[in-house]
Design an enzyme around this catalytic site. Structure first.
Site, PDB file in Angstrom:
ATOM      1  N   THR A  95       1.940   4.827  11.134  1.00  0.00           N
ATOM      2  CA  THR A  95       2.328   5.753  10.073  1.00  0.00           C
ATOM      3  C   THR A  95       2.479   7.136  10.693  1.00  0.00           C
ATOM      4  O   THR A  95       1.557   7.643  11.332  1.00  0.00           O
ATOM      5  CB  THR A  95       1.261   5.785   8.968  1.00  0.00           C
ATOM      6  OG1 THR A  95       1.080   4.464   8.451  1.00  0.00           O
ATOM      7  CG2 THR A  95       1.683   6.711   7.830  1.00  0.00           C
ATOM      8  N   LYS A 171       6.906   4.754   4.016  1.00  0.00           N
ATOM      9  CA  LYS A 171       5.491   4.495   4.277  1.00  0.00           C
ATOM     10  C   LYS A 171       4.628   5.693   3.868  1.00  0.00           C
ATOM     11  O   LYS A 171       3.532   5.522   3.323  1.00  0.00           O
ATOM     12  CB  LYS A 171       5.272   4.168   5.760  1.00  0.00           C
ATOM     13  CG  LYS A 171       3.809   3.876   6.125  1.00  0.00           C
ATOM     14  CD  LYS A 171       3.256   2.672   5.378  1.00  0.00           C
ATOM     15  CE  LYS A 171       1.751   2.469   5.569  1.00  0.00           C
ATOM     16  NZ  LYS A 171       1.369   2.058   6.912  1.00  0.00           N
ATOM     17  N   LYS A 239      -5.718  11.501   7.745  1.00  0.00           N
ATOM     18  CA  LYS A 239      -4.443  11.679   8.466  1.00  0.00           C
ATOM     19  C   LYS A 239      -3.245  11.424   7.560  1.00  0.00           C
ATOM     20  O   LYS A 239      -2.325  12.254   7.464  1.00  0.00           O
ATOM     21  CB  LYS A 239      -4.388  10.737   9.665  1.00  0.00           C
ATOM     22  CG  LYS A 239      -3.025  10.677  10.360  1.00  0.00           C
ATOM     23  CD  LYS A 239      -2.990   9.629  11.449  1.00  0.00           C
ATOM     24  CE  LYS A 239      -2.919   8.204  10.944  1.00  0.00           C
ATOM     25  NZ  LYS A 239      -1.536   7.838  10.496  1.00  0.00           N
TER      26      LYS A 239
END
Length: 303
Positions: A95, A171, A239
Protein backbone atom coordinates in the site's frame (compact mmCIF):
# COMPACT_ATOMS: atom_id res chain seq x y z
CA UNK A 1 7.52 -20.18 -14.41
CA UNK A 2 10.29 -18.93 -12.13
CA UNK A 3 8.73 -16.62 -9.54
CA UNK A 4 10.14 -14.59 -6.66
CA UNK A 5 8.22 -13.34 -3.64
CA UNK A 6 9.83 -10.56 -1.63
CA UNK A 7 8.41 -10.38 1.87
CA UNK A 8 7.37 -13.58 3.65
CA UNK A 9 5.13 -11.90 6.19
CA UNK A 10 1.56 -12.88 7.00
CA UNK A 11 0.32 -12.21 3.46
CA UNK A 12 3.54 -12.78 1.55
CA UNK A 13 3.98 -16.24 3.04
CA UNK A 14 0.45 -17.16 2.04
CA UNK A 15 0.96 -15.87 -1.47
CA UNK A 16 4.27 -17.74 -1.82
CA UNK A 17 2.73 -20.99 -0.63
CA UNK A 18 -0.22 -20.52 -3.00
CA UNK A 19 2.23 -20.12 -5.87
CA UNK A 20 3.96 -23.33 -4.81
CA UNK A 21 0.64 -25.20 -4.83
CA UNK A 22 0.06 -23.96 -8.36
CA UNK A 23 3.23 -25.76 -9.46
CA UNK A 24 5.40 -22.70 -10.02
CA UNK A 25 9.10 -22.56 -9.15
CA UNK A 26 9.07 -20.17 -6.21
CA UNK A 27 11.86 -18.48 -4.28
CA UNK A 28 10.90 -16.45 -1.24
CA UNK A 29 12.98 -13.58 0.07
CA UNK A 30 12.99 -12.39 3.67
CA UNK A 31 15.75 -11.29 6.05
CA UNK A 32 14.24 -13.27 8.93
CA UNK A 33 15.65 -16.79 9.27
CA UNK A 34 12.42 -18.16 10.77
CA UNK A 35 10.39 -17.01 7.76
CA UNK A 36 12.89 -18.56 5.34
CA UNK A 37 12.92 -21.83 7.26
CA UNK A 38 9.13 -21.99 7.23
CA UNK A 39 9.00 -21.53 3.47
CA UNK A 40 11.75 -24.07 2.85
CA UNK A 41 9.82 -26.55 5.01
CA UNK A 42 6.82 -25.95 2.73
CA UNK A 43 8.87 -26.98 -0.30
CA UNK A 44 10.12 -23.64 -1.59
CA UNK A 45 13.49 -22.02 -1.89
CA UNK A 46 14.41 -18.99 0.22
CA UNK A 47 17.06 -16.28 0.22
CA UNK A 48 17.86 -13.47 2.63
CA UNK A 49 18.16 -10.64 0.10
CA UNK A 50 16.49 -9.76 -3.17
CA UNK A 51 19.87 -9.68 -4.87
CA UNK A 52 20.16 -13.42 -4.26
CA UNK A 53 17.02 -14.36 -6.20
CA UNK A 54 17.61 -16.82 -9.07
CA UNK A 55 18.95 -15.26 -12.25
CA UNK A 56 16.23 -15.07 -14.90
CA UNK A 57 13.29 -14.72 -12.51
CA UNK A 58 10.25 -14.25 -14.77
CA UNK A 59 7.76 -12.81 -12.31
CA UNK A 60 8.19 -11.03 -9.02
CA UNK A 61 5.66 -10.33 -6.26
CA UNK A 62 6.78 -7.55 -3.90
CA UNK A 63 4.73 -7.81 -0.71
CA UNK A 64 6.54 -5.50 1.68
CA UNK A 65 5.24 -2.70 3.91
CA UNK A 66 5.55 0.51 1.93
CA UNK A 67 6.96 2.36 -1.06
CA UNK A 68 10.42 2.82 0.49
CA UNK A 69 10.79 -0.91 1.08
CA UNK A 70 9.54 -1.61 -2.46
CA UNK A 71 12.11 0.79 -3.91
CA UNK A 72 14.91 -0.85 -1.91
CA UNK A 73 13.77 -4.37 -2.81
CA UNK A 74 13.80 -3.56 -6.52
CA UNK A 75 16.44 -0.89 -7.07
CA UNK A 76 18.67 -0.85 -3.98
CA UNK A 77 22.24 -2.19 -3.74
CA UNK A 78 20.84 -5.65 -2.96
CA UNK A 79 17.79 -5.17 -5.15
CA UNK A 80 16.12 -7.70 -7.40
CA UNK A 81 16.28 -5.84 -10.71
CA UNK A 82 19.55 -7.40 -11.99
CA UNK A 83 18.16 -10.88 -11.29
CA UNK A 84 15.04 -10.44 -13.41
CA UNK A 85 14.61 -11.75 -16.94
CA UNK A 86 13.94 -9.14 -19.60
CA UNK A 87 10.20 -8.54 -19.76
CA UNK A 88 9.54 -9.98 -16.32
CA UNK A 89 6.23 -9.13 -14.68
CA UNK A 90 6.68 -7.19 -11.43
CA UNK A 91 3.70 -6.93 -9.09
CA UNK A 92 4.06 -4.04 -6.66
CA UNK A 93 1.65 -5.02 -3.88
CA UNK A 94 2.47 -2.71 -0.96
CA UNK A 95 0.00 0.00 0.00
CA UNK A 96 1.52 3.30 -1.13
CA UNK A 97 0.67 6.73 -2.49
CA UNK A 98 -0.40 6.81 -6.16
CA UNK A 99 2.57 9.01 -7.09
CA UNK A 100 4.97 6.47 -5.62
CA UNK A 101 3.28 3.65 -7.55
CA UNK A 102 3.62 5.61 -10.79
CA UNK A 103 7.29 6.38 -10.12
CA UNK A 104 8.14 2.73 -9.41
CA UNK A 105 6.28 1.57 -12.53
CA UNK A 106 8.14 4.14 -14.68
CA UNK A 107 11.54 2.92 -13.44
CA UNK A 108 10.56 -0.69 -14.13
CA UNK A 109 9.39 0.15 -17.65
CA UNK A 110 12.65 1.96 -18.34
CA UNK A 111 14.47 -1.22 -17.28
CA UNK A 112 12.47 -3.33 -19.73
CA UNK A 113 10.11 -4.88 -17.19
CA UNK A 114 6.32 -5.20 -17.18
CA UNK A 115 5.00 -3.47 -14.04
CA UNK A 116 1.65 -3.99 -12.37
CA UNK A 117 0.46 -1.57 -9.71
CA UNK A 118 -1.22 -4.38 -7.79
CA UNK A 119 -2.10 -3.81 -4.14
CA UNK A 120 -3.90 -6.68 -2.44
CA UNK A 121 -6.52 -7.28 0.22
CA UNK A 122 -7.84 -10.28 2.11
CA UNK A 123 -5.53 -10.76 5.05
CA UNK A 124 -3.42 -13.74 6.02
CA UNK A 125 -6.24 -16.28 5.76
CA UNK A 126 -7.19 -15.36 2.19
CA UNK A 127 -3.52 -15.23 1.20
CA UNK A 128 -3.02 -18.79 2.46
CA UNK A 129 -6.06 -19.91 0.47
CA UNK A 130 -4.90 -18.20 -2.74
CA UNK A 131 -8.06 -16.12 -2.48
CA UNK A 132 -6.86 -12.53 -2.24
CA UNK A 133 -8.39 -9.58 -4.05
CA UNK A 134 -5.96 -7.74 -6.35
CA UNK A 135 -6.60 -4.13 -7.38
CA UNK A 136 -4.39 -3.91 -10.44
CA UNK A 137 -3.45 -1.40 -13.10
CA UNK A 138 -1.01 -1.85 -15.95
CA UNK A 139 -0.66 -2.73 -19.58
CA UNK A 140 -2.17 -5.76 -21.26
CA UNK A 141 1.25 -7.36 -21.69
CA UNK A 142 1.88 -7.11 -17.94
CA UNK A 143 -1.45 -8.75 -17.14
CA UNK A 144 -0.76 -11.52 -19.67
CA UNK A 145 2.72 -12.21 -18.28
CA UNK A 146 1.47 -12.17 -14.68
CA UNK A 147 -1.58 -14.34 -15.38
CA UNK A 148 -0.21 -17.57 -13.77
CA UNK A 149 0.74 -15.61 -10.66
CA UNK A 150 -2.58 -13.80 -10.40
CA UNK A 151 -4.48 -17.04 -10.92
CA UNK A 152 -2.56 -18.67 -8.06
CA UNK A 153 -2.87 -15.92 -5.45
CA UNK A 154 -6.28 -14.37 -6.09
CA UNK A 155 -9.90 -15.21 -6.71
CA UNK A 156 -10.71 -11.66 -7.79
CA UNK A 157 -8.44 -9.55 -9.98
CA UNK A 158 -9.75 -6.08 -10.74
CA UNK A 159 -8.32 -4.63 -13.96
CA UNK A 160 -8.62 -0.95 -13.15
CA UNK A 161 -6.89 0.55 -16.17
CA UNK A 162 -3.63 0.71 -18.03
CA UNK A 163 -2.03 3.54 -16.07
CA UNK A 164 -0.19 2.62 -12.85
CA UNK A 165 -1.39 4.62 -9.86
CA UNK A 166 -5.08 3.83 -10.04
CA UNK A 167 -4.55 0.53 -8.22
CA UNK A 168 -2.82 2.43 -5.42
CA UNK A 169 -5.60 5.01 -5.40
CA UNK A 170 -8.30 2.39 -4.97
CA UNK A 171 -6.32 0.66 -2.20
CA UNK A 172 -5.87 3.93 -0.30
CA UNK A 173 -9.63 4.53 -0.47
CA UNK A 174 -10.19 0.94 0.66
CA UNK A 175 -7.89 1.53 3.63
CA UNK A 176 -9.92 4.58 4.64
CA UNK A 177 -12.90 2.25 5.05
CA UNK A 178 -10.91 -0.55 6.67
CA UNK A 179 -9.25 1.71 9.24
CA UNK A 180 -12.43 3.58 10.17
CA UNK A 181 -14.36 0.31 10.44
CA UNK A 182 -11.78 -1.19 12.80
CA UNK A 183 -11.70 1.93 14.96
CA UNK A 184 -15.48 2.19 15.23
CA UNK A 185 -15.76 -1.55 15.92
CA UNK A 186 -13.38 -1.11 18.85
CA UNK A 187 -15.27 1.96 20.06
CA UNK A 188 -18.59 0.11 19.97
CA UNK A 189 -17.23 -2.92 21.82
CA UNK A 190 -15.55 -0.71 24.43
CA UNK A 191 -18.74 1.29 24.99
CA UNK A 192 -20.75 -1.88 25.42
CA UNK A 193 -18.28 -3.25 27.97
CA UNK A 194 -18.24 0.06 29.86
CA UNK A 195 -22.05 0.06 29.99
CA UNK A 196 -22.13 -3.44 31.43
CA UNK A 197 -23.02 -5.56 28.40
CA UNK A 198 -21.56 -9.03 28.20
CA UNK A 199 -18.92 -8.79 25.44
CA UNK A 200 -19.71 -12.18 23.91
CA UNK A 201 -23.46 -11.50 23.90
CA UNK A 202 -22.82 -8.07 22.35
CA UNK A 203 -20.65 -9.67 19.67
CA UNK A 204 -23.30 -12.29 18.90
CA UNK A 205 -26.05 -9.69 18.59
CA UNK A 206 -24.09 -7.32 16.37
CA UNK A 207 -22.84 -10.06 14.04
CA UNK A 208 -26.41 -11.22 13.48
CA UNK A 209 -27.84 -7.74 12.88
CA UNK A 210 -27.62 -4.80 10.49
CA UNK A 211 -24.88 -3.00 12.39
CA UNK A 212 -22.34 -5.71 11.65
CA UNK A 213 -19.29 -5.20 9.45
CA UNK A 214 -16.63 -7.62 8.27
CA UNK A 215 -14.09 -5.77 10.41
CA UNK A 216 -16.25 -5.94 13.55
CA UNK A 217 -16.83 -9.66 13.07
CA UNK A 218 -13.19 -10.43 12.31
CA UNK A 219 -11.33 -8.13 14.70
CA UNK A 220 -13.63 -8.23 17.71
CA UNK A 221 -13.52 -12.05 17.63
CA UNK A 222 -9.83 -11.70 18.49
CA UNK A 223 -10.54 -9.16 21.21
CA UNK A 224 -12.94 -11.65 22.81
CA UNK A 225 -10.12 -14.17 23.20
CA UNK A 226 -7.34 -11.67 23.91
CA UNK A 227 -5.49 -12.80 20.79
CA UNK A 228 -3.44 -9.74 19.86
CA UNK A 229 -0.89 -11.52 17.64
CA UNK A 230 -0.64 -9.25 14.59
CA UNK A 231 -2.25 -10.41 11.37
CA UNK A 232 -2.36 -6.73 10.48
CA UNK A 233 -0.69 -4.49 13.05
CA UNK A 234 -1.79 -1.18 14.55
CA UNK A 235 1.20 0.49 12.88
CA UNK A 236 -0.09 -0.52 9.43
CA UNK A 237 -3.06 1.78 9.93
CA UNK A 238 -0.94 4.58 11.35
CA UNK A 239 0.79 4.44 7.95
CA UNK A 240 -2.19 3.72 5.69
CA UNK A 241 -4.52 6.30 7.20
CA UNK A 242 -1.63 8.73 6.83
CA UNK A 243 -1.68 7.95 3.10
CA UNK A 244 -5.42 8.66 3.10
CA UNK A 245 -5.02 12.06 4.73
CA UNK A 246 -2.06 12.97 2.50
CA UNK A 247 -3.96 12.09 -0.68
CA UNK A 248 -7.01 13.99 0.54
CA UNK A 249 -4.93 17.04 1.49
CA UNK A 250 -3.45 17.18 -2.01
CA UNK A 251 -7.01 17.19 -3.41
CA UNK A 252 -8.31 19.74 -0.86
CA UNK A 253 -10.77 17.06 0.22
CA UNK A 254 -11.87 16.73 3.87
CA UNK A 255 -11.63 13.27 5.50
CA UNK A 256 -12.55 13.90 9.14
CA UNK A 257 -13.41 10.29 9.99
CA UNK A 258 -10.14 8.97 8.56
CA UNK A 259 -8.18 11.66 10.40
CA UNK A 260 -9.83 10.79 13.72
CA UNK A 261 -9.23 7.07 13.20
CA UNK A 262 -5.57 7.77 12.45
CA UNK A 263 -5.26 9.62 15.76
CA UNK A 264 -6.67 6.60 17.60
CA UNK A 265 -4.18 4.23 15.95
CA UNK A 266 -1.41 6.74 16.68
CA UNK A 267 -2.48 6.77 20.34
CA UNK A 268 -2.30 2.97 20.42
CA UNK A 269 1.19 3.17 18.93
CA UNK A 270 2.22 5.68 21.59
CA UNK A 271 1.00 3.23 24.26
CA UNK A 272 3.41 0.60 22.94
CA UNK A 273 0.74 -1.32 21.02
CA UNK A 274 2.04 -0.63 17.51
CA UNK A 275 2.97 -4.24 16.75
CA UNK A 276 -0.23 -5.72 18.20
CA UNK A 277 -3.20 -6.77 16.08
CA UNK A 278 -5.00 -3.68 14.79
CA UNK A 279 -8.26 -4.59 16.55
CA UNK A 280 -6.41 -3.90 19.79
CA UNK A 281 -6.69 -0.19 19.12
CA UNK A 282 -9.45 -0.91 21.68
CA UNK A 283 -6.74 -0.57 24.33
CA UNK A 284 -6.93 3.20 23.81
CA UNK A 285 -10.44 3.11 25.31
CA UNK A 286 -9.24 0.69 27.97
CA UNK A 287 -6.55 3.17 29.00
CA UNK A 288 -9.04 6.04 29.13
CA UNK A 289 -11.85 4.28 30.95
CA UNK A 290 -10.31 1.36 32.84
CA UNK A 291 -12.53 -1.29 31.24
CA UNK A 292 -11.54 -4.94 31.50
CA UNK A 293 -11.10 -6.56 28.12
CA UNK A 294 -12.01 -10.19 27.52
CA UNK A 295 -8.86 -12.32 27.67
CA UNK A 296 -6.94 -9.86 29.80
CA UNK A 297 -6.10 -11.05 33.28
CA UNK A 298 -7.12 -7.74 34.76
CA UNK A 299 -8.27 -4.26 33.71
CA UNK A 300 -5.46 -2.27 32.20
CA UNK A 301 -3.33 -5.36 31.42
CA UNK A 302 -0.99 -4.57 28.52
CA UNK A 303 0.50 -7.44 26.60
Amino acid sequence: MRVGVIGLGSMGMGAARSLLRAGLEVTGCDPRPAAREEFIAAGGRAVASAGALPQGTEALVVLVVNAAQTEAALFGPEGALPRLASGAAVLSCATMAPDAARAIAAKLEQAGMLPLDAPVSGGAAKAREGAMTVMAAGGAAAFDKAAPVLEAIATKVWRLGEQPGIGATVKVVHQLLAGVHIAVAAEAMALGIRAGADPKALYDVVTSAAGNSWMFENRMARVLTGDDAPRSAVDIFVKDLGLVTEMARALAFPVPLAAQAQQLFTAAHAMGQGQKDDGFVIRVWQAMTGIALPGDEEAGDEK
